[in-house]
Design a protein around this motif. Structure first.
Motif, mmCIF file in Angstrom:
data_model
loop_
_atom_site.group_PDB
_atom_site.id
_atom_site.type_symbol
_atom_site.label_atom_id
_atom_site.label_comp_id
_atom_site.label_asym_id
_atom_site.label_seq_id
_atom_site.Cartn_x
_atom_site.Cartn_y
_atom_site.Cartn_z
ATOM 1 N N VAL A 77 0.829 -1.203 0.000
ATOM 2 C CA VAL A 77 0.000 0.000 0.000
ATOM 3 C C VAL A 77 0.867 1.257 0.000
ATOM 4 N N ARG A 78 1.894 1.276 0.824
ATOM 5 C CA ARG A 78 2.753 2.463 0.904
ATOM 6 C C ARG A 78 3.517 2.690 -0.397
ATOM 7 N N ASP A 79 3.961 1.609 -1.021
ATOM 8 C CA ASP A 79 4.646 1.736 -2.307
ATOM 9 C C ASP A 79 3.703 2.270 -3.373
ATOM 10 N N PHE A 80 2.455 1.790 -3.361
ATOM 11 C CA PHE A 80 1.461 2.278 -4.311
ATOM 12 C C PHE A 80 1.234 3.778 -4.133
ATOM 13 N N ARG A 81 1.135 4.216 -2.899
ATOM 14 C CA ARG A 81 0.901 5.640 -2.637
ATOM 15 C C ARG A 81 2.064 6.498 -3.137
ATOM 16 N N LYS A 82 3.265 5.993 -3.013
ATOM 17 C CA LYS A 82 4.429 6.740 -3.513
ATOM 18 C C LYS A 82 4.411 6.837 -5.034
ATOM 19 N N ARG A 83 4.057 5.731 -5.688
ATOM 20 C CA ARG A 83 4.103 5.703 -7.155
ATOM 21 C C ARG A 83 2.898 6.384 -7.781
ATOM 22 N N HIS A 84 1.796 6.488 -7.024
ATOM 23 C CA HIS A 84 0.566 7.079 -7.560
ATOM 24 C C HIS A 84 0.009 8.093 -6.556
ATOM 25 N N PRO A 85 0.706 9.200 -6.352
ATOM 26 C CA PRO A 85 0.278 10.166 -5.333
ATOM 27 C C PRO A 85 -1.040 10.859 -5.678
ATOM 28 N N ASP A 86 -1.464 10.793 -6.944
ATOM 29 C CA ASP A 86 -2.712 11.441 -7.339
ATOM 30 C C ASP A 86 -3.924 10.565 -7.069
ATOM 31 N N VAL A 87 -3.729 9.297 -6.712
ATOM 32 C CA VAL A 87 -4.852 8.394 -6.431
ATOM 33 C C VAL A 87 -5.326 8.600 -4.994
ATOM 34 N N ARG A 88 -6.572 9.024 -4.857
ATOM 35 C CA ARG A 88 -7.126 9.300 -3.529
ATOM 36 C C ARG A 88 -8.005 8.175 -3.017
ATOM 37 N N TYR A 89 -8.561 7.378 -3.939
ATOM 38 C CA TYR A 89 -9.493 6.325 -3.545
ATOM 39 C C TYR A 89 -9.132 5.009 -4.226
ATOM 40 N N VAL A 90 -9.498 3.922 -3.553
ATOM 41 C CA VAL A 90 -9.284 2.577 -4.085
ATOM 42 C C VAL A 90 -10.579 1.789 -3.942
ATOM 43 N N ASP A 91 -11.000 1.143 -5.023
ATOM 44 C CA ASP A 91 -12.160 0.249 -4.974
ATOM 45 C C ASP A 91 -11.719 -1.110 -4.443
ATOM 46 N N LEU A 92 -12.283 -1.529 -3.326
ATOM 47 C CA LEU A 92 -12.047 -2.857 -2.776
ATOM 48 C C LEU A 92 -13.173 -3.756 -3.266
ATOM 49 N N ILE A 93 -12.847 -4.780 -4.049
ATOM 50 C CA ILE A 93 -13.862 -5.502 -4.816
ATOM 51 C C ILE A 93 -13.732 -7.016 -4.634
ATOM 52 N N ASN A 142 -7.171 2.775 -15.125
ATOM 53 C CA ASN A 142 -6.921 3.821 -16.130
ATOM 54 C C ASN A 142 -8.113 4.104 -17.025
ATOM 55 N N TRP A 143 -9.273 3.510 -16.693
ATOM 56 C CA TRP A 143 -10.438 3.735 -17.558
ATOM 57 C C TRP A 143 -11.466 4.665 -16.926
ATOM 58 N N GLU A 144 -11.221 5.129 -15.730
ATOM 59 C CA GLU A 144 -12.111 6.088 -15.078
ATOM 60 C C GLU A 144 -11.677 7.520 -15.430
ATOM 61 N N ALA A 145 -12.575 8.474 -15.202
ATOM 62 C CA ALA A 145 -12.270 9.876 -15.520
ATOM 63 C C ALA A 145 -11.186 10.431 -14.607
ATOM 64 N N LYS A 146 -11.167 9.976 -13.347
ATOM 65 C CA LYS A 146 -10.169 10.452 -12.388
ATOM 66 C C LYS A 146 -9.277 9.293 -11.955
ATOM 67 N N ALA A 151 -13.263 -0.592 -23.052
ATOM 68 C CA ALA A 151 -14.124 -0.499 -24.233
ATOM 69 C C ALA A 151 -14.973 0.765 -24.197
ATOM 70 N N LEU A 152 -15.561 1.064 -23.053
ATOM 71 C CA LEU A 152 -16.379 2.271 -22.938
ATOM 72 C C LEU A 152 -15.548 3.526 -23.186
ATOM 73 N N LYS A 153 -14.301 3.506 -22.742
ATOM 74 C CA LYS A 153 -13.410 4.646 -22.970
ATOM 75 C C LYS A 153 -13.178 4.882 -24.459
ATOM 76 N N HIS A 154 -13.259 3.792 -25.236
ATOM 77 C CA HIS A 154 -13.030 3.875 -26.681
ATOM 78 C C HIS A 154 -14.340 3.977 -27.475
ATOM 79 N N GLY A 155 -15.443 4.203 -26.793
ATOM 80 C CA GLY A 155 -16.703 4.408 -27.488
ATOM 81 C C GLY A 155 -17.400 3.145 -27.940
#
Length: 448
Positions: free
Chosen positions: A12-28, A98-102, A243-247
């Motif tokens: 988790v800490r490594d992910f936060r360092k590499r992706h500082p712009d990610v504020r939320y994570v979907d737990l699925i 990488n397929w979401e708007a944010k 697919a949705l991102k590509h119309g």
């Protein structure tokens, strides 16, 4: 608080360092019909979970129907107080989306490996089968292949439309397997494959299939069978998003066109012992016959798993490479269980019955359970199709009949768990009845 997992916390800490712009994570996690459910967690709260804080979701999320509703199954859902159940984070699955708007992340969660696993959770069902095999010194190596269709993003009169060729704008409405179609749709297909790799999935060969807008993607062979099923589940999710991102739309529906081939989930399985010898090659391949016989014995009683909805049964017995009976054969795509040509080290079965929209955890659990039963009982297989084209065992071709066959099998209850079989069959029975509770335009046209 649970014990701290240093590896999870580091992930988790490594992910936060590499992706500082990610504020939320979907737990699925995957429910019984094969849909993801879960929660969107802030990154700082995710780090607390990785450090040992409890992660709980309602137990009955697993029991959702295809449309998301709850069915009364025994005391579940409406007479049990809707209790929470512990989940855990699945290490190695925290990845960017990488397929979401944010910017967003996602991570798998599961009840397997917790103090009180949910016995009917699909991943837990597979985990129990794998634990039993491991206790016998059997270690599967697994690879999934998934077929899917691309459609236009917009429906017309409620019906899907053929995907548009990105280069010409024309509808891709001609059935063919031309490799040129890979070039025409390269922008979306390349993005799907690259996104899969971002999720940690070893996406390998991409094939243009026979149906219009139909493609297949293969995954690498894995000696971690749980992770192999994770890959199949995560690929379906990411592919729809890309697919949705590509119309356009990506669909794993088993039989979207009556006149064209359906989409299958083909599963390749080898079994190895502690010394990494291929068990299926033992005794001059006699063990391969035992494993195939067990698969064929289980198949008629596991059809609600392999064909999980009304549409999936439409695929069975269709004209192109879809089995009509439980059969096996060498290098024969008409067989339910195909034995691809290979050397002794890579000898495997290819189970070809499941639709692409089946639950990968349950499909693999049913396949492995059948192979286990065949090996334990030294089952003798029926003649392969190569020797007798009429060889085969009938299986149910309608949901309610299939549910009755699954419920009646003591072997399936023993292999997959009696409580799981009860819950799963009732879920499928009620889901099927709910699907039929709508009067279609065709019914009015025929009978009004």
């Amino acid at each position: 608080m649970k014990a701290i997992s240093p590896d999870l916390l580091a992930e988790v800490r490594d992910f936060r360092k590499r992706h500082p712009d990610v504020r939320y994570v979907d737990l699925i996690a995957l429910d019984i019909p094969g849909h993801f459910y879960g929660k969107r967690y802030p990154m700082d709260m995710l780090e607390k979970v990785a450090a040992g804080s409890a992660l709980k979701l309602p137990q009955n999320c697993v029991l959702l129907g295809t449309q998301g509703g709850l069915f009364e199954i025994g005391d579940y859902c409406f007479n049990d107080g809707d209790p929470d159940a512990n989940r855990r984070l699945v290490s190695g699955t925290l990845k960017p989306v990488n397929w979401e708007a944010k910017p967003l992340g996602q991570m798998l969660i599961t009840s397997d490996g917790t103090e009180a696993p949910i016995v009917f959770e699909p991943r837990e069902v597979l985990a129990r089968v794998l634990s039993r095999l491991q206790s016998k010194g059997i270690y599967p190596v697994v690879a999934f292949e998934l077929e899917f269709y691309l459609f236009d993003k917009n429906f017309r009169d409620g019906l899907p439309q053929h995907a548009r060729n990105p280069l010409t704008g024309d509808a891709d409405d001609q059935p063919n397997m031309h490799i040129d179609r890979l070039s025409c749709f390269s922008s979306v297909l390349d993005d799907m494959a690259e996104t899969a790799r971002m999720q940690g999935i070893d996406a390998t060969v991409i094939t243009a299939e026979l149906g219009p807008g139909q493609f297949e993607i293969n995954f690498g062979h894995l000696d971690d069978a749980l992770r192999a099923a994770d890959w199949a589940a995560l690929f379906a999710r990411s592919t729809r998003g890309v697919a949705l991102k590509h119309g356009c739309r990506a669909s794993f529906m088993s039989k979207p066109y009556l006149q064209h081939p359906g989409s299958g989930m083909h599963v390749h399985v080898s079994l190895y012992d502690d010394a990494r010898n291929n068990i299926l090659a033992a005794d001059n391949r006699r063990a391969l016959g035992h494993a195939a016989a067990g698969c064929l014995e289980f198949l008629p009683h596991c059809m609600p798993i392999f064909a999980p909805n009304h549409n999936a049964f439409r695929r069975l017995g269709s004209a192109v490479n879809s089995a009509k009976r439980a059969s096996w054969g060498f290098e024969d795509r008409d067989a339910s269980v195909r034995i691809p040509e290979s050397d002794a080290k890579n000898l495997r079965i290819e189970h070809r019955v499941a639709g692409a929209d089946a639950n990968p955890y349950l499909v693999l659990a049913a396949i492995l359970g059948g192979m286990e039963a065949g090996l334990d009982g030294s089952r003798t297989p029926i003649p392969p199709l190569n020797e007798d084209r009429s060889s085969g065992i009938e299986f149910p071709v309608e949901m309610l009949e299939a549910v009755r066959a699954m419920q009646s099998s003591s072997a399936i209850r023993e292999s997959l768990g009696a409580e799981f079989v009860k819950v799963y069959c009732e879920n499928k029975r009620q889901d099927h009845i709910a699907f039929l509770h709508e009067i279609s335009a065709r019914e009015y046209r025929w009978y009004l």
